[in-house]
Design a protein around this motif. Structure first.
Motif, PDB file in Angstrom:
ATOM      1  N   GLY A 211      25.397  29.943 -15.008  1.00  0.00           N
ATOM      2  CA  GLY A 211      24.001  29.505 -15.015  1.00  0.00           C
ATOM      3  C   GLY A 211      23.847  28.063 -15.475  1.00  0.00           C
ATOM      4  O   GLY A 211      23.098  27.284 -14.870  1.00  0.00           O
TER       5      GLY A 211
ATOM      6  N   ALA B  30      25.089  25.787 -12.703  1.00  0.00           N
ATOM      7  CA  ALA B  30      24.114  25.722 -11.603  1.00  0.00           C
ATOM      8  C   ALA B  30      22.934  24.829 -11.975  1.00  0.00           C
ATOM      9  O   ALA B  30      22.476  24.021 -11.161  1.00  0.00           O
ATOM     10  CB  ALA B  30      23.637  27.124 -11.243  1.00  0.00           C
ATOM     11  N   ALA B  31      22.459  24.955 -13.215  1.00  0.00           N
ATOM     12  CA  ALA B  31      21.336  24.118 -13.669  1.00  0.00           C
ATOM     13  C   ALA B  31      21.727  22.652 -13.664  1.00  0.00           C
ATOM     14  O   ALA B  31      20.951  21.790 -13.250  1.00  0.00           O
ATOM     15  CB  ALA B  31      20.887  24.540 -15.067  1.00  0.00           C
TER      16      ALA B  31
ATOM     17  N   GLY C 187      21.818  21.440 -10.028  1.00  0.00           N
ATOM     18  CA  GLY C 187      20.477  21.346  -9.455  1.00  0.00           C
ATOM     19  C   GLY C 187      20.450  21.636  -7.962  1.00  0.00           C
ATOM     20  O   GLY C 187      21.437  22.045  -7.355  1.00  0.00           O
TER      21      GLY C 187
ATOM     22  N   VAL D 282      21.310  25.805  -7.644  1.00  0.00           N
ATOM     23  CA  VAL D 282      20.616  26.652  -8.627  1.00  0.00           C
ATOM     24  C   VAL D 282      20.644  28.118  -8.201  1.00  0.00           C
ATOM     25  O   VAL D 282      20.781  29.006  -9.040  1.00  0.00           O
ATOM     26  CB  VAL D 282      19.172  26.150  -8.848  1.00  0.00           C
ATOM     27  CG1 VAL D 282      18.327  27.160  -9.594  1.00  0.00           C
ATOM     28  CG2 VAL D 282      19.190  24.819  -9.582  1.00  0.00           C
ATOM     29  N   TRP D 283      20.560  28.373  -6.922  1.00  0.00           N
ATOM     30  CA  TRP D 283      20.615  29.760  -6.474  1.00  0.00           C
ATOM     31  C   TRP D 283      21.935  30.091  -5.780  1.00  0.00           C
ATOM     32  O   TRP D 283      22.414  31.221  -5.833  1.00  0.00           O
ATOM     33  CB  TRP D 283      19.420  30.125  -5.589  1.00  0.00           C
ATOM     34  CG  TRP D 283      19.342  29.383  -4.286  1.00  0.00           C
ATOM     35  CD1 TRP D 283      18.725  28.197  -4.052  1.00  0.00           C
ATOM     36  CD2 TRP D 283      19.920  29.789  -3.046  1.00  0.00           C
ATOM     37  NE1 TRP D 283      18.895  27.824  -2.737  1.00  0.00           N
ATOM     38  CE2 TRP D 283      19.622  28.796  -2.089  1.00  0.00           C
ATOM     39  CE3 TRP D 283      20.656  30.892  -2.642  1.00  0.00           C
ATOM     40  CZ2 TRP D 283      20.046  28.866  -0.773  1.00  0.00           C
ATOM     41  CZ3 TRP D 283      21.075  30.963  -1.316  1.00  0.00           C
ATOM     42  CH2 TRP D 283      20.760  29.960  -0.400  1.00  0.00           C
TER      43      TRP D 283
ATOM     44  N   LEU E  69      20.997  29.691 -16.758  1.00  0.00           N
ATOM     45  CA  LEU E  69      20.192  28.792 -15.926  1.00  0.00           C
ATOM     46  C   LEU E  69      18.964  28.303 -16.698  1.00  0.00           C
ATOM     47  O   LEU E  69      18.672  27.107 -16.724  1.00  0.00           O
ATOM     48  CB  LEU E  69      19.776  29.519 -14.645  1.00  0.00           C
ATOM     49  CG  LEU E  69      19.150  28.709 -13.532  1.00  0.00           C
ATOM     50  CD1 LEU E  69      20.080  27.621 -13.046  1.00  0.00           C
ATOM     51  CD2 LEU E  69      18.787  29.630 -12.373  1.00  0.00           C
TER      52      LEU E  69
ATOM     53  N   MET F 209      18.342  24.490 -17.851  1.00  0.00           N
ATOM     54  CA  MET F 209      17.162  23.724 -17.451  1.00  0.00           C
ATOM     55  C   MET F 209      16.383  23.239 -18.666  1.00  0.00           C
ATOM     56  O   MET F 209      15.807  22.157 -18.648  1.00  0.00           O
ATOM     57  CB  MET F 209      16.285  24.536 -16.517  1.00  0.00           C
ATOM     58  CG  MET F 209      16.917  24.749 -15.173  1.00  0.00           C
ATOM     59  SD  MET F 209      15.854  25.714 -14.093  1.00  0.00           S
ATOM     60  CE  MET F 209      16.601  25.369 -12.518  1.00  0.00           C
TER      61      MET F 209
END
Length: 190
Positions: free
Chosen positions: A52, A55-56, A59, A63-64, A160, A164
Motif C-alpha cells: 500500500g 502504491a501510494a 501514485g 494506486v489500484w 495506501l 497518502m
C-alpha cells in the motif's frame, strides 16, 4: 512532527518479531482462519502494508494496479500451496518482499506501473503459497482464500491510506520504508 515520525518508525522496527504466520496452530477453520492468517505474522503485515505504501508513493494507476496485482497473484500462489505444489525457500521470497519493497520506498524509486505490478505480483506468489500450505484440515480452499485475500486487501488499504497521509510530510514515507527494510532484515535473519 519529524521527531514523532522518527519515534514511530523506531517503534515499528523494535517491535518487529520473527515470522509467526506459519506456525500451523489454527484453532478454527475456513474464512476466519484465512482472514486471521495474514494478520498473525509480522512478515505478512509488513509486506501487505508495504504494498500500500509503495502504491501510494507511485501514485496514478499504480494506486489500484499494484494492490490488485498482489491480490490476484497471491490467490494464484494460494492455489499452488493448496494443491501441494512445491515452491522451495518460499520464506526467503517473503522476507525478500519486505526488504525490497522497504528499500524501494526508502529510496523513493519511481517504477513504471507495469514493472511495479510485475514485481509485487512476483512476491505475492510466495505469500499466497504460504497461506495455501497452511490451510487447516477441514477448511475449504474457497472460504479460506477469500479470508486471506480480504485481510490482505485491508492491510493494503491501510498502507495506501497511511502512505497518502504521510506523503504530505516529506521524508516520512522514506523513513517508513527504512523501518520496514530493517524489520524485514530482522524477519529474515532472526
Amino acid at each position: 512532527m519529524k521527531r514523532m515520525h522518527s519515534i514511530l518508525a523506531l517503534s515499528l522496527m523494535v517491535t518487529a518479531t520473527p515470522a509467526l504466520a506459519h506456525t500451523g496452530q489454527h484453532h478454527f477453520s475456513g474464512f476466519a482462519t484465512g482472514f486471521s492468517h495474514p494478520l498473525g505474522g509480522m512478515d505478512h503485515v509488513l509486506a501487505m502494508v508495504s504494498v500500500g505504501l509503495f502504491a501510494a508513493m507511485l501514485g496514478g494507476r499504480a494506486v489500484w494496479l499494484v494492490p490488485a496485482s498482489f491480490i490476484v497473484m497471491m490467490l494464484a500462489g494460494g492455489v499452488l500451496g493448496i494443491a501441494g505444489a512445491e515452491i522451495p525457500a518460499f520464506e526467503v521470497g517473503i522476507a525478500a518482499s519486505i526488504i525490497v519493497l522497504g528499500m524501494l520506498i526508502t529510496i523513493g524509486k519511481q517504477l513504471a506501473a507495469a514493472l511495479a505490478t510485475a514485481l509485487v505480483g512476483f512476491f505475492a506468489v510466495f505469500h499466497g503459497y504460504a497461506h495455501g500450505v497452511e490451510i487447516p484440515a477441514g477448511s475449504t480452499g474457497l472460504t479460506y482464500s477469500i479470508g486471506f485475500a480480504l485481510a490482505s486487501l485491508a492491510l493494503h488499504l491501510f498502507g495506501l491510506a497511511a502512505g497518502m497521509s504521510v506523503l504530505r510530510q516529506g521524508q516520512a514515507v522514506r523513513l517508513s520504508g527504512a523501518a520496514i527494510t530493517l524489520a524485514g532484515l530482522w524477519v529474515a535473519f532472526v
